[in-house]
Write an enzyme that holds these catalytic residues in place. Structure first.
Site, PDB file in Angstrom:
ATOM      1  N   ASN A 117       0.799  -1.219   0.000  1.00 27.79           N
ATOM      2  CA  ASN A 117       0.000   0.000   0.000  1.00 27.79           C
ATOM      3  C   ASN A 117       0.834   1.272   0.000  1.00 27.79           C
ATOM      4  OD1 ASN A 117      -2.598   1.580   0.642  1.00 27.79           O
ATOM      5  ND2 ASN A 117      -1.283   2.108   2.359  1.00 27.79           N
ATOM      6  N   ASP A 163       1.132   6.860   0.330  1.00 30.50           N
ATOM      7  CA  ASP A 163       0.468   5.793  -0.415  1.00 30.50           C
ATOM      8  C   ASP A 163       0.938   5.747  -1.863  1.00 30.50           C
ATOM      9  OD1 ASP A 163      -0.928   5.261   1.857  1.00 30.50           O
ATOM     10  OD2 ASP A 163      -2.794   6.214   1.211  1.00 30.50           O
ATOM     11  N   ASP A 212       0.104  -6.736   3.728  1.00 28.12           N
ATOM     12  CA  ASP A 212      -0.302  -5.726   4.688  1.00 28.12           C
ATOM     13  C   ASP A 212      -1.342  -4.785   4.079  1.00 28.12           C
ATOM     14  OD1 ASP A 212       0.239  -4.265   7.269  1.00 28.12           O
ATOM     15  OD2 ASP A 212       0.780  -2.682   5.860  1.00 28.12           O
ATOM     16  N   HIS A 270      -6.549  -1.445   1.406  1.00 27.27           N
ATOM     17  CA  HIS A 270      -6.266  -0.015   1.293  1.00 27.27           C
ATOM     18  C   HIS A 270      -5.431   0.339   0.061  1.00 27.27           C
ATOM     19  CE1 HIS A 270      -8.036   0.914   5.160  1.00 27.27           C
ATOM     20  NE2 HIS A 270      -7.328  -0.059   5.718  1.00 27.27           N
ATOM     21  N   GLU A 317      -4.244  -9.081   4.994  1.00 24.88           N
ATOM     22  CA  GLU A 317      -4.765  -8.423   6.186  1.00 24.88           C
ATOM     23  C   GLU A 317      -5.934  -7.541   5.760  1.00 24.88           C
ATOM     24  OE1 GLU A 317      -3.421  -5.260   9.667  1.00 24.88           O
ATOM     25  OE2 GLU A 317      -2.871  -4.973   7.575  1.00 24.88           O
TER      26      GLU A 317
END
Length: 528
Positions: A137, A198, A229, A233, A270
């Site tokens: 991410n 990001d 991870d 997102h 995740e």
């Protein structure tokens, strides 16, 4: 090293034999099984989460390292572990490593890339797979990509997400955090922290670089897969109303690219959210996702000493997931590196800790143990205090134990045996409890890969379920309370007339005439 014979019932300090009467009696004759009876059915397995910085120090500098982790592979193998998840190992300015500055190298605090390759090779020799944290991410703000982007470098500017005239700079994230950072024409998105800008996955070059990084670790280094991870997102709500579908599509592409390198690659995401949010990520994308809802149900059930809807909710979730993927595997756990440790959550109640382990290791999915959980380490936030040095020896000053963070929970005066050395010598220890459960699990196809089915047992304080595989079935009964229970095995449970395994007090346990008597804080597994 793992011995050739493993005593199955070790947690009480007594072994047991199964008699023709259907009752368990104390005996000095151990019930053993050969190492070859421990089944390995890929891609199923018991995993162990390691924070290298805290695990084992081979150099005496107070920081865990790859060579130290390699030295403890025998411990993990004997525990019954079949896979390791390593928290971030890339170079990073932070202690935790989730802000990466070089995706194709390792943190020099932990050793060299060759040290890590040796660790992976040795783990694989012992039948242990290795997956590493891959932070897709975001990067670190110190990453050369971002430093170039801040200077409006033509190539790297579009590697990150920058505010435009439509951006809502005051936007808050889903847990109330600041999303946008920077000033002037350098305002960028960083949903976790300003030090983690990001990445822009709409840029084909970024995607290509991410795929190249994944290929490097699979092909050149030899890892077996990735824990991914912040998987939900990759795109945020700033990217439009369809941002979730864009996330799903990214992971489908990522899986396709990684399976070109290794068809058996392991991709665990995740996704800290409800089942309806998690499920689409399993549709052609991730192979597995961590079950945060189940973690909550396990903890609530053992704290309350009653079933908190654990089995019925898990059945619903698993059924829903099958509508998206026929080959998904749940990744289950009690707590992890982002949560208060299990023993702290359970207020140091050892009976509750044992039952939490019993639940985790008899439910479907690939269970993940957080390092130190098997010996009852404590830890509450801030994050550094839930990632404390692993307790290996009675003497906390032993040079092999890491010292990067002062341990406010355990010391020579107060540890009460919270270390591997002490618990290996105590057959009543939590460590032996975990080991016995892992071995029981690995001795049964049903416990490894069987589906779960709720039962007609409604006794308060009891969690029960069947585990059903193609070639065998098991009935699992957990008494979460401190009261002895007598349970009628009626209807479709009457065929369960033989013991497979149990954990708990030996006194007064009895199965006779389809009635089972189970002492408090006891697990019994029956077979037909």
């Amino acid at each position: 090293m793992m011995t050739k014979k493993i005593g199955l019932f070790l947690t009480t300090g007594l072994t047991v034999a199964i008699l023709s009467t259907g009752c368990l009696q104390k005996t000095n004759k151990p019930l053993v099984f050969d190492e070859e009876d421990l089944k390995t059915i890929e891609p199923h397995g018991v995993y162990y989460e390691i924070f290298v910085r805290s695990f084992y120090d081979s150099t005496g500098d107070g920081i865990g390292d790859f060579q130290g982790a390699t030295l403890q592979l025998d411990y993990l193998q004997e525990l019954g572990v079949e896979g390791i998840w390593l928290m971030p190992i890339n170079p990073s300015p932070s202690y935790h490593g989730y802000d990466v500055v070089n995706y194709m190298d390792v943190n020099p605090d932990y050793g060299t890339l060759d040290d890590f390759k040796a660790f992976v090779a040795e783990a694989n020799k012992k039948g242990i797979k290795v997956i590493k944290d891959f932070v897709v991410n975001h990067s670190s703000e110190e990453h050369p990509w971002f430093q170039a982007a801040l200077k409006h470098d033509e190539k790297y500017r579009d590697y990150y997400v920058w505010a435009d005239e439509d951006a809502h700079i005051g936007q808050e994230g889903e847990w109330g955090q600041q999303v946008w950072h920077g000033t002037g024409n350098n305002v960028y998105e960083g949903i976790f922290w300003e030090g983690m800008p990001d990445l822009n996955m709409d840029n084909p070059k970024v995607r290509e670089d991410i795929y190249d990084i994944g290929t490097f670790w699979l092909e050149e280094v030899g890892v077996d897969g990735f824990r991914l991870d912040a998987a939900k997102h990759i795109y945020s709500s700033y990217h439009g109303d369809d941002y979730q579908e864009k996330n799903h599509q990214f992971w489908r592409e990522f899986r396709t690219e990684m399976e070109k390198v290794n068809p058996d690659v392991i991709l665990v995401g995740e996704i800290w959210d409800t089942a309806d949010v998690v499920a689409p990520y399993l549709d052609g994308g991730l192979h597995s996702a961590f079950n945060f809802d189940l973690s909550g149900h396990i903890l609530t059930s053992v704290k309350s000493e009653s079933d908190a809807g654990l089995v019925t909710e898990l059945e619903k979730t698993r059924h829903y997931f099958t509508t998206k993927s026929e080959d998904f595997i749940d990744s289950t756990f009690i707590t992890n590196h982002d949560m208060n440790r299990t023993m702290s959550e359970l207020a140091n109640n050892m009976n509750h800790a044992r039952m939490a382990a019993s639940l985790l290791l008899t439910l479907p999915g690939n269970p993940y143990l957080y390092y130190g959980e098997e010996i009852g380490m404590e830890g509450e936030k801030p994050d550094e205090d839930i990632r404390l040095p692993m307790r290996w020896y009675k003497d906390s000053e032993d040079t092999k134990q890491t010292t990067w963070r002062a341990d406010r929970y355990h010391s020579n005066d107060t540890d009460n045996g919270i270390d591997v050395e002490s618990q290996l010598q105590d057959e009543n220890s939590l460590l032996h409890h975990y080991k016995s459960l892992i071995y029981a699990r690995r001795a049964s196809e049903a416990l490894i890969m069987g589906e779960i089915k709720s039962t007609s047992i409604t006794e308060d304080g009891i969690v029960s379920f069947e585990r059903i595989a193609e070639n065998e079935e098991k009935l699992v009964i957990h008494n979460l309370s401190n009261v002895t229970k007598e349970i009628n095995l009626s209807d479709d449970l009457t065929e369960y007339t033989n013991y497979f395994f149990y954990l708990g007090e030996l006194d007064d346990i009895r199965l006779k005439d389809n009635v089972i008597k189970i002492p408090g804080y006891t697990t019994v597994i029956l077979k037909k």
